[in-house]
Design a protein around this motif. Structure first.
Motif, PDB file in Angstrom:
ATOM      1  N   ARG A 168       0.836  -1.209   0.000  1.00  0.00           N
ATOM      2  CA  ARG A 168       0.000   0.000   0.000  1.00  0.00           C
ATOM      3  C   ARG A 168       0.870   1.258   0.000  1.00  0.00           C
ATOM      4  O   ARG A 168       0.616   2.207  -0.741  1.00  0.00           O
ATOM      5  N   LYS A 169       1.911   1.262   0.834  1.00  0.00           N
ATOM      6  CA  LYS A 169       2.812   2.414   0.923  1.00  0.00           C
ATOM      7  C   LYS A 169       3.462   2.703  -0.427  1.00  0.00           C
ATOM      8  O   LYS A 169       3.501   3.850  -0.885  1.00  0.00           O
ATOM      9  N   LEU A 183       2.433   1.706  -3.432  1.00  0.00           N
ATOM     10  CA  LEU A 183       1.404   2.064  -4.403  1.00  0.00           C
ATOM     11  C   LEU A 183       1.004   3.526  -4.256  1.00  0.00           C
ATOM     12  O   LEU A 183       0.937   4.270  -5.238  1.00  0.00           O
ATOM     13  N   GLU A 184       0.755   3.958  -3.020  1.00  0.00           N
ATOM     14  CA  GLU A 184       0.328   5.329  -2.787  1.00  0.00           C
ATOM     15  C   GLU A 184       1.438   6.328  -3.113  1.00  0.00           C
ATOM     16  O   GLU A 184       1.157   7.442  -3.547  1.00  0.00           O
ATOM     17  N   SER A 233       1.794   6.079  -7.436  1.00  0.00           N
ATOM     18  CA  SER A 233       0.629   6.035  -8.325  1.00  0.00           C
ATOM     19  C   SER A 233      -0.333   7.154  -7.963  1.00  0.00           C
ATOM     20  O   SER A 233      -0.272   7.718  -6.879  1.00  0.00           O
ATOM     21  N   GLU A 234      -1.233   7.433  -8.881  1.00  0.00           N
ATOM     22  CA  GLU A 234      -2.244   8.466  -8.664  1.00  0.00           C
ATOM     23  C   GLU A 234      -3.562   7.822  -8.260  1.00  0.00           C
ATOM     24  O   GLU A 234      -4.044   6.915  -8.932  1.00  0.00           O
ATOM     25  N   ASN A 235      -4.157   8.309  -7.188  1.00  0.00           N
ATOM     26  CA  ASN A 235      -5.462   7.828  -6.758  1.00  0.00           C
ATOM     27  C   ASN A 235      -6.519   8.572  -7.562  1.00  0.00           C
ATOM     28  O   ASN A 235      -6.698   9.778  -7.411  1.00  0.00           O
ATOM     29  N   TYR A 288      -4.579   4.030  -9.253  1.00  0.00           N
ATOM     30  CA  TYR A 288      -5.359   3.096  -8.444  1.00  0.00           C
ATOM     31  C   TYR A 288      -6.622   3.821  -8.030  1.00  0.00           C
ATOM     32  O   TYR A 288      -6.721   5.043  -8.130  1.00  0.00           O
ATOM     33  N   PRO A 320     -10.145   0.872   0.196  1.00  0.00           N
ATOM     34  CA  PRO A 320      -9.708   2.267   0.221  1.00  0.00           C
ATOM     35  C   PRO A 320      -9.436   2.723   1.646  1.00  0.00           C
ATOM     36  O   PRO A 320     -10.055   2.254   2.592  1.00  0.00           O
ATOM     37  N   ALA A 321      -8.491   3.631   1.788  1.00  0.00           N
ATOM     38  CA  ALA A 321      -8.176   4.178   3.106  1.00  0.00           C
ATOM     39  C   ALA A 321      -9.349   5.005   3.585  1.00  0.00           C
ATOM     40  O   ALA A 321      -9.929   5.775   2.826  1.00  0.00           O
ATOM     41  N   LYS A 363     -10.818   7.981   5.773  1.00  0.00           N
ATOM     42  CA  LYS A 363     -10.352   9.235   6.344  1.00  0.00           C
ATOM     43  C   LYS A 363     -10.912   9.399   7.747  1.00  0.00           C
ATOM     44  O   LYS A 363     -12.076   9.188   7.969  1.00  0.00           O
TER      45      LYS A 363
END
Length: 140
Positions: A78-79, A81-82, A85-87, A110, A135-136, A138
């Protein structure tokens, strides 16, 4: 604050803190409690004994520490990828299709897609892969 030992339908065990038992129930009913390893929303409280801390007890490991090598691998994925890459959020299917068709430049992205949209992308030969986490969420 209350700490629960949780497990998912895939037998992954993890802990999480909640403001209260009622807060857990509300979040769970809204499918906002997901597995820390695979993202499954099918999470249940595990049987646990109350913790009594004595003065000579060792401090508990921090909640952010991974519970297993698999969880550590998912966190690292995840780290990376984030960071690289662009969310694109809920526009994932549209963006992936546009890049595949050549109407948008290729880049690492992603995001989220409905199951039927993801299946259509795969059937049309668009190179996509599901991620082993959701998804993370918030926090306030």
């Amino acid at each position: 604050m209350i700490r629960y030992a949780l497990s998912c339908a895939n037998d992954h065990a993890f802990d999480s803190w909640f403001q209260s038992a009622d807060a857990f129930d509300k979040l769970h009913a809204a499918a906002m409690v997901t597995c820390a390893v695979c993202g499954s929303p099918e999470v249940q409280k595990s049987i646990m004994a109350p913790r009594v801390r004595t003065s000579d007890a060792q401090p508990e490991k921090p909640l952010s520490a991974p519970a297993s090598p698999a969880e550590q691998a998912v966190r690292e994925l995840r780290k990376q990828l984030e960071a690289n890459s662009e969310n694109v959020g809920t526009n994932f299917a549209t963006e992936a299709r546009a890049m595949h068709d050549g109407s948008k430049p290729e880049r690492s992205i992603y995001g989220e897609a409905k199951l039927e949209d993801a299946k259509a992308l795969i059937e049309d030969g668009v190179p996509v892969v599901p991620l082993p986490f959701g998804p993370a969420r918030k926090a306030n």
